[in-house]
Design an enzyme around this catalytic site. Sequence first.
Site, mmCIF file in Angstrom:
data_model
loop_
_atom_site.group_PDB
_atom_site.id
_atom_site.type_symbol
_atom_site.label_atom_id
_atom_site.label_comp_id
_atom_site.label_asym_id
_atom_site.label_seq_id
_atom_site.Cartn_x
_atom_site.Cartn_y
_atom_site.Cartn_z
ATOM 1 N N GLY A 26 125.564 48.101 -38.084
ATOM 2 C CA GLY A 26 126.954 48.380 -37.745
ATOM 3 C C GLY A 26 127.769 48.559 -39.007
ATOM 4 O O GLY A 26 127.341 48.148 -40.094
ATOM 5 N N GLN B 245 135.247 48.186 -44.127
ATOM 6 C CA GLN B 245 134.245 47.965 -45.178
ATOM 7 C C GLN B 245 134.142 49.128 -46.164
ATOM 8 O O GLN B 245 133.604 48.965 -47.256
ATOM 9 C CB GLN B 245 132.859 47.736 -44.543
ATOM 10 C CG GLN B 245 132.776 46.426 -43.773
ATOM 11 C CD GLN B 245 131.425 46.275 -43.103
ATOM 12 O OE1 GLN B 245 131.203 46.816 -42.037
ATOM 13 N NE2 GLN B 245 130.507 45.551 -43.730
ATOM 14 N N CYS C 28 125.782 40.636 -43.425
ATOM 15 C CA CYS C 28 126.877 41.606 -43.516
ATOM 16 C C CYS C 28 126.673 42.449 -44.761
ATOM 17 O O CYS C 28 126.367 41.921 -45.829
ATOM 18 C CB CYS C 28 128.218 40.866 -43.595
ATOM 19 S SG CYS C 28 129.640 41.970 -43.697
ATOM 20 N N LEU C 29 126.859 43.748 -44.612
ATOM 21 C CA LEU C 29 126.702 44.650 -45.756
ATOM 22 C C LEU C 29 127.725 44.352 -46.853
ATOM 23 O O LEU C 29 127.508 44.696 -48.006
ATOM 24 C CB LEU C 29 126.832 46.109 -45.297
ATOM 25 C CG LEU C 29 125.747 46.587 -44.334
ATOM 26 C CD1 LEU C 29 126.069 47.987 -43.817
ATOM 27 C CD2 LEU C 29 124.377 46.561 -44.996
ATOM 28 N N HIS D 205 131.352 41.034 -34.529
ATOM 29 C CA HIS D 205 131.319 41.021 -36.001
ATOM 30 C C HIS D 205 132.153 42.191 -36.556
ATOM 31 O O HIS D 205 132.965 42.006 -37.466
ATOM 32 C CB HIS D 205 129.848 41.103 -36.450
ATOM 33 C CG HIS D 205 129.616 41.218 -37.921
ATOM 34 N ND1 HIS D 205 128.994 40.228 -38.655
ATOM 35 C CD2 HIS D 205 129.896 42.218 -38.811
ATOM 36 C CE1 HIS D 205 128.921 40.615 -39.928
ATOM 37 N NE2 HIS D 205 129.457 41.822 -40.049
ATOM 38 N N GLU D 206 131.941 43.384 -35.986
ATOM 39 C CA GLU D 206 132.660 44.568 -36.473
ATOM 40 C C GLU D 206 134.154 44.494 -36.133
ATOM 41 O O GLU D 206 135.001 44.888 -36.936
ATOM 42 C CB GLU D 206 132.077 45.860 -35.880
ATOM 43 C CG GLU D 206 130.592 46.081 -36.076
ATOM 44 C CD GLU D 206 130.114 45.932 -37.501
ATOM 45 O OE1 GLU D 206 130.938 46.000 -38.431
ATOM 46 O OE2 GLU D 206 128.904 45.717 -37.694
ATOM 47 N N HIS E 196 135.972 42.509 -38.613
ATOM 48 C CA HIS E 196 136.296 43.262 -39.839
ATOM 49 C C HIS E 196 137.618 44.016 -39.689
ATOM 50 O O HIS E 196 138.412 44.088 -40.632
ATOM 51 C CB HIS E 196 135.206 44.295 -40.140
ATOM 52 C CG HIS E 196 134.004 43.772 -40.875
ATOM 53 N ND1 HIS E 196 134.095 43.140 -42.097
ATOM 54 C CD2 HIS E 196 132.679 43.803 -40.579
ATOM 55 C CE1 HIS E 196 132.873 42.816 -42.520
ATOM 56 N NE2 HIS E 196 131.989 43.197 -41.604
HETATM 57 O O1 GNR Z 1 123.562 45.169 -40.604
HETATM 58 C C1 GNR Z 1 124.099 44.190 -40.103
HETATM 59 N N1 GNR Z 1 123.334 43.274 -39.454
HETATM 60 C C2 GNR Z 1 123.843 42.239 -38.682
HETATM 61 C C3 GNR Z 1 122.974 41.235 -38.297
HETATM 62 C C4 GNR Z 1 123.419 40.190 -37.512
HETATM 63 C C5 GNR Z 1 124.742 40.152 -37.116
HETATM 64 C C6 GNR Z 1 125.628 41.136 -37.512
HETATM 65 C C7 GNR Z 1 125.176 42.180 -38.284
HETATM 66 S S1 GNR Z 1 126.274 43.442 -38.752
HETATM 67 C C8 GNR Z 1 125.552 43.995 -40.236
HETATM 68 C C9 GNR Z 1 126.268 45.219 -40.752
HETATM 69 C C10 GNR Z 1 127.688 44.860 -41.125
HETATM 70 O O2 GNR Z 1 128.001 44.223 -42.082
HETATM 71 N N2 GNR Z 1 128.623 45.239 -40.300
HETATM 72 O O3 GNR Z 1 129.898 44.894 -40.528
HETATM 73 NI NI NI Z 2 129.849 43.094 -41.677
#
Ligand code: GNR
Ligand code: NI
Length: 167
Positions: A46, A51, A91-92, A133-134, A137
């Site tokens: 995601g 980001q 998270c990236l 999660h997204e 952000h």
């Molecule tokens: O790539 C991602 N893997 C992930 C794994 C478990 C819970 C959430 C994520 S999101 C993350 C990509 C990201 O940072 N999205 O904002």
């Molecule tokens: Ni993230």
Amino acid sequence: MALLPILHYPDSRLHKVAVPVKRVDDKIRNLIKDMAQTMYAAPGIGLAATQVDVHQRILVIDISESRNELQVFINPKIISAEGESECEEGCLSVPGIYEKVTRAAKVTVSALDEHGRERTITAEGLLAVCLQHEMDHLVGRVFVEKLSRLKQQRIVAKLSKQQRQAM
Ligand code: GNR
Ligand code: NI
């Protein structure tokens, strides 16, 4: 198409609150293409516009094994949430850090797609985790902020050490 640079925690721009998209036009669709390319290249499941330092309510998700099931959510809204579940998240924007986070187990989200059409989906499992999660952000929240102060301090220290070693 272009790969976009991803902001890294604790960059203060990750705390900006995104504004709703007014019109889903070609400019937005181009941004979505770049975001998808950036997510696939990372690789991640995601990516929120925040980001890549674009503060509009846009996110892309692909949780498929085959990496060819892109889902686009513009102006996403949680309509209902129920239950609780714990999942190890990464998270990236926080590279190399994985921690357990508790979120709603099931969410119903309505959003526009890349054509500006409204859709409503109910998600469980990884898709539910990723959507929450997204969407965090987009309101300036990074998953590590759900952890204890001590864990956050350790993460900041670890990331700055990684950065020093990368120089
Ligand atoms: O790539 C991602 N893997 C992930 C794994 C478990 C819970 C959430 C994520 S999101 C993350 C990509 C990201 O940072 N999205 O904002
Ligand atoms: Ni993230």
